[in-house]
Write a protein that holds these residues in place. Structure first.
Motif, PDB file in Angstrom:
ATOM      1  N   ILE A 163       0.865  -1.185   0.000  1.00 39.91           N
ATOM      2  CA  ILE A 163       0.000   0.000   0.000  1.00 39.91           C
ATOM      3  C   ILE A 163       0.898   1.230   0.000  1.00 39.91           C
ATOM      4  CG2 ILE A 163      -1.792   1.272   1.236  1.00 39.91           C
ATOM      5  CD1 ILE A 163      -2.864  -1.331   0.381  1.00 39.91           C
ATOM      6  N   CYS A 203      -5.233  -0.056  -2.944  1.00 39.96           N
ATOM      7  CA  CYS A 203      -4.637  -1.390  -3.006  1.00 39.96           C
ATOM      8  C   CYS A 203      -4.102  -1.645  -4.418  1.00 39.96           C
ATOM      9  CB  CYS A 203      -5.669  -2.454  -2.651  1.00 39.96           C
ATOM     10  SG  CYS A 203      -6.096  -2.497  -0.897  1.00 39.96           S
ATOM     11  N   LEU A 251      -9.441  -7.943   1.587  1.00 42.80           N
ATOM     12  CA  LEU A 251      -8.432  -6.885   1.654  1.00 42.80           C
ATOM     13  C   LEU A 251      -8.410  -6.238   3.035  1.00 42.80           C
ATOM     14  CD1 LEU A 251      -9.146  -5.365  -1.849  1.00 42.80           C
ATOM     15  CD2 LEU A 251      -7.102  -6.638  -1.203  1.00 42.80           C
ATOM     16  N   ALA A 256      -6.372   3.151   3.829  1.00 42.79           N
ATOM     17  CA  ALA A 256      -6.693   2.081   2.872  1.00 42.79           C
ATOM     18  C   ALA A 256      -8.025   1.430   3.222  1.00 42.79           C
ATOM     19  CB  ALA A 256      -5.573   1.042   2.862  1.00 42.79           C
TER      20      ALA A 256
END
Length: 502
Positions: A388, A396, A447, A491
């Motif tokens: 990242i 991502c 994720l 993220a």
């Protein structure tokens, strides 16, 4: 036009208005502490197994000169450097190093210590004993400590000089402080001879590791792997002729640069140019003078302002590991996630995740071009994790997005995809966007699960650090953790964007 000013160290200030392309100094290559300039070491590299490792060879040469003391031609220069070495984690004691526990820096430094000790005993120490001849010269100073001190100098101060000298310690060039800046994009200024299609992946901001993809990466779903960051110093350029030894990213080759190309910021920074992040200076060979290195400005510097170097496009983990400091605001921060296969197994089950991983690996081995790249980058994210990066707004990387999406497909959807010819299937997967991944609950959960695992590793338990530790090291370690944690949180927020909109 330059002056020095104390500031808990040293910084170089402009005493007058400096203009783009002003020369700040010339350094004879004979003054550089390079391996070829230390013939006692250079001539024995092959005999002692150091001819294939440029970094270790340079560290051996620097150790040799430190041990020579006043007999070394670089004695005055070496005595101007920190007596105990640069304050990087490699030289921290065990309690101080534990400040970094849970980070990639901690594991990398721990492995580096073992590796350097091994090379000291098996390669460097025997070479130096042979080169220095009289063992009395070594006395009490002869031990791995002096070698580790030399390594701290080569990690933090080495520059690429040319093809012959390789990396070297360069007096004068190493006194400029670092500023977070973009290095010029080679493919915007230099001739390119291959890998033309890598530009497309760089443009969409998907992560640097996919541009510099390892074509020979072998995937083992039962084994974790890690990548060691490459060390690079000040950007090296040539004006007015072909340079024989410039280091470039990927497979780009330096072509002849004109004055006009060098003076064009648009060419230098291309698509990724950001105001305030332009590189300020460069070290290189200018004109036909191959006996000197010149330090030249790439932008104007007003009187009274500091003149900065750019060590590279490095995040805080790399800066701390190699240079001993971090930045509060660093657009190059990055964090490596754990292998995504683990998180996929938790979310969709081990059988599904491993079967789809094997399918990708088979395609990765068989296909070339874009289909092969899609399969390799996806399998690589599953096998060894993804990075990242702050400069891509915590997005991502494409390989991670594709693998998560693939694992989240319903059985019928996967059967339909896998029944297609490999190239057609990978072309379909290549077309999946980040928004489609966010819309898939299972894909986004894979994720987010991986990111949360990394957050758990980085977050230090409450209770603070021991009071006797160096406050500077405590601050730098805390700042590195904080910036990495903020990047990971960003993220997660990015992946949850679609959910919040609903």
């Amino acid at each position: 036009g330059l002056g020095t000013e104390g500031c808990g160290g040293m910084r170089l200030m402009a005493k007058r208005n400096l203009k783009q392309m002003d020369g700040l100094g010339k350094i004879p290559k004979s003054a550089c502490l390079s391996v070829p300039n230390v013939p006692e070491v250079h001539e024995m590299l092959s005999e002692f197994g150091l001819d294939e490792d440029e970094d270790l060879a340079l560290a051996a040469a620097v150790t040799h000169e430190i041990l020579l003391g006043k007999e070394s031609k670089w004695h005055l220069y070496l005595t101007s450097l920190p007596e105990e070495g640069e304050d990087i984690p490699l030289l921290w004691d065990d309690d101080e190093l534990r400040l970094l526990e849970g980070t990639d820096t901690f594991s990398n430094v721990s492995m580096d210590r073992k590796r350097y000790l091994h090379y000291w005993e098996t390669n460097v120490k025997p070479l130096l004993l042979n080169a220095l001849k009289i063992r009395a010269k070594l006395s009490k100073h002869f031990g791995p400590e002096v070698f580790f001190r030399a390594i701290s100098f080569t990690l933090s101060r080495a520059f690429f000089v040319d093809e012959y000298h390789g990396e070297a310690l360069v007096p004068l060039a190493d006194i400029f402080n670092h500023k977070c800046s973009y290095k010029p994009l080679e493919f915007d200024v230099w001739d390119r001879d291959d890998n033309e299609d890598s530009d497309d992946e760089a443009e969409d901001g998907t992560g640097a590791e996919e541009v510099e993809e390892d074509e020979n990466h072998e995937f083992d779903i039962d084994k974790e792997t890690d990548l060691e960051p490459a060390h690079r110093s000040m950007f090296h350029i040539t004006l007015g002729g072909q340079d024989r030894g410039s280091r470039t990213r990927g497979s780009h080759r330096l072509g002849k640069l004109s004055d006009g190309a060098l003076l064009s910021p648009e060419l230098f920074f291309g698509r990724k140019r950001l105001e305030g992040y332009e590189m300020a200076m460069a070290l290189g060979n200018f004109g036909n003078d191959n006996s000197h290195l010149s330090v030249v400005l790439l932008q104007d510097v007003p009187m009274g302002k500091e003149v900065f170097n750019t060590y590279g496009e490095y995040g805080n983990a790399h800066l701390l590991t190699n240079y001993g400091f971090t930045l509060e605001h660093n657009i190059f921060n990055e964090v490596r996630l754990p292998p995504l296969l683990k998180s996929a197994e938790v979310v969709v089950g081990s059988r599904v995740a491993r079967y789809r991983m094997r399918w990708l690996c088979c395609i990765a081995q068989d296909e070339s071009g874009t289909p092969g790249k899609v399969a390799r980058s996806s399998a690589k994210a599953a096998d060894s994790g993804a990075i990242i990066q702050a400069r891509f707004q915590a997005k991502c990387p494409e390989g991670a997005l594709k693998f998560a999406y693939l694992c989240a497909l319903q059985s019928k959807e996967f059967d339909d995809l896998s029944s297609k010819p490999n190239r057609e299937a990978m072309t379909s997967l290549h077309g999946i966007s980040e928004s489609e991944v966010r819309e898939s609950f299972a894909a986004s959960e894979i994720l987010i699960h991986s990111i949360r695992l990394r957050l758990q590793q980085i977050r230090r338990p409450e209770g603070g650090e021991p009071a006797l530790l160096d406050p500077v090291k405590v601050r730098e370690a805390r700042q590195m953790r904080t910036t990495e944690e903020e990047l990971l949180v960003s993220a997660i927020e990015r992946l949850n964007l679609k959910k919040r909109k609903r």
